[in-house]
Design an enzyme around this catalytic site. Sequence first.
Site: not given
Ligand code: MOS
Length: 756
Positions: A482, A525, A644, A646, A648-649, A716, A720
């Site tokens: 997603g 990515a 970057i 994109n 937006k995403t 990078k 998370e």
């Molecule tokens: Mo993430 S917690 O490495 O799916």
Amino acid sequence: MDNTLAPTAANIEPGKAIGQPLDRVDGRLKVTGGAKYSADMPVADVAYAALIMSTIASGTITGIDAREAEAQPGVIKVITPANALRLPTQPPSPGGKAARPQERILQMLQDPKVLYQNQPIGVVVADTFERATYAASLVKFQYDEKKPRTDMDHQKENAYKPEKANQDPTDSKRGDLSAGMSQAAAKVTEYYVTPVENHNPMEPHATLSVWEGDHLTVYDATQGIFGVRKVLSETFGLPADNVRVVSHFLGGGFGCKGSAWSHVVISALAAKQVGRPVKLVLERRQMFGMVGYRPRTEQHLQLGAAHDGAMTATGHNVHTQTSSFDEFVEPSATATRILYASPNAETSHRVIRLDAGTPTFMRAPGEASGTFALESAMDELAYALPMDPIALRLKNYAEKDPDSGKPWSSKSLRACYQTASEKFGWAKRTPTPGSMKTEGGKLIGYGMATATYPTHRSAASASAKLLPDGTAYVQAGTQDLGTGTYTVMTQTAADALGLPPERVRFELGDTRMPQTPVSGGSQTAASTGSAVQAAGRAAKAQAIALAVADTASPLYGLNPDAVDVTAGQMFSKADVTKGETYTALIARHNLPNIEAETQSKPGTEKDEYAMHSFGAVFAEVQVDPDFGEVRIQRIVGAYGVGNILNAKTARSQLLGGVVFGIGMALLEETVPDLRTGRVMNADLAEYHVPVNADVPEIDITFVPETDPFVNPLGVKGIGEIGITGVVAAIANAVYHATGRRVRELPITLDKVTGLA
Ligand code: MOS
């Protein structure tokens, strides 16, 4: 075919798709309901499975009565440890540990042991979902029950030192912590606690298993199709090629779909045993225990600083929990190793085995919980000195990785502090707690914290085909949680091939496609993106090589380096009017396509550079002085995360991470009944995640950052870092508003008012 994507034409300069805020190529399919998730895949003659879960946390099944369930209409089979197909797999043993981090020790109805509450101990297969679910409620189990170990606090004497903290060393030491503490003019010595939290992706775990002879196809809601293939092929004793795993769309993952859990095998086992395709979708409450969670942490922080703010000591000692039979270690102290240039620093991780399911990766595993503790303690140190919290962080700015001594591949944290603090208006803050109020008498708090997450990359492969109609078809067996994988890979491939993105079709999510790693650790990515770029460039190079060797081509005889491609038109760089299209070249040679498949993998760059993302997060809260209600007014974050792909995403990824941080700060907590180990709030009515009314204006800035070392794309990873730092920024803002330091999450009313 199903799930075909249609990129929208965008007004993008040729060759410059990367970075553009392209709409999601899968957006239309999703908003029209056309996207088929794993449980939606149309499979003929499918039967429905419902799991039966244990109601004790430790013991042995001594009796099973399935007669009433078996007599229900539509029931095809009740499968329990008494009659389940035998798999060539050993039952788990106490003190066990899976061989590899992405693999888990599973409960597959092979033995009568109960190792945790809400463990799958049976499965009913019926002709409808409702009939399966009802019959599952009728199967009676008898147990020989043991008193479970449920409480970390009373097990600390049993803590052990694991071999690793996730992928990192368990402990670290530079200088001498106690010497550093004794030199300090200001000190903080405190405990910080984070509770168990559960992943709650919108889409539950779901596995649809289809056998044809000894070939198995599973449609699985997974972040790692190749990992699922490995677990299934090993569990059933099949060659990997006999197992195909498909995952076109995910409704979120956050780490809980990063490993193959017990239900995946149980679905395939049930399908084999009943001789029909079987669909197994977990209920929300079944997701509390058997598919991982963020474990509880108790973190001891010791910080010391000289009068000028220069840190003399950094101690971070973590206790966390794992299951009785497997090991996952939440690496909460790893960020502390690299964040500040303190000369004396020691960190450690110790683990306590409890009678609970195995914990797992949950968005920024380690950094999310660890930066709450460290960045709260930094705020406490700033008050103890006293010193401005940003000034304290700048005073201890790590110009290189303080643990390894390696230079950073890139680091833009100074710019992040500056950008975010200016946008936030930090200068308006008066530091004394309780000194800022609204006209209505609400307490205003400003808080800030540092965000960080490491940069990961693994080997990945991709293929790219230039087709006769002037489009391209690019594949990599990766996953889209997603996050926007479909979209950013389309952009990456487009630029590499010299095509506009609307002429590129990118497909993923099938083990028949080139192999890529798990979509975890924010590495997709970097890993798959590098492979897609390499495959695109290789296909383009093949086309150019064919043209310059072809006497019929206007480009004949040129050096390949003297040729480039834009919008599918190959041209001489020296004379841009000279050239031809891919389409013309392919037609003249009567080729089905021009295809390249490449692997891309990390080199020795991590031996030379320390690679991390950094950011700065600022939060403003308003606190009701009587009731302790915390409302977040705004969050401002600035991040240095490389290139970057994109706009937006990427922004959406950071927004999602910040929202996750709001949940962690104020709402999320899995509450076990310590007498039984049962989770008391195993549903979304009682386990609170943020809703729109909890989420304020969030202002995200990407600080321009070029990193030539991390990977060919210079990205990078952004899945998370967004959750990191947010929790401490909010906790620090609550302290600034109220003078109350909440060191145990979540920050609920009772803790803010002091009634806890
Ligand atoms: Mo993430 S917690 O490495 O799916």
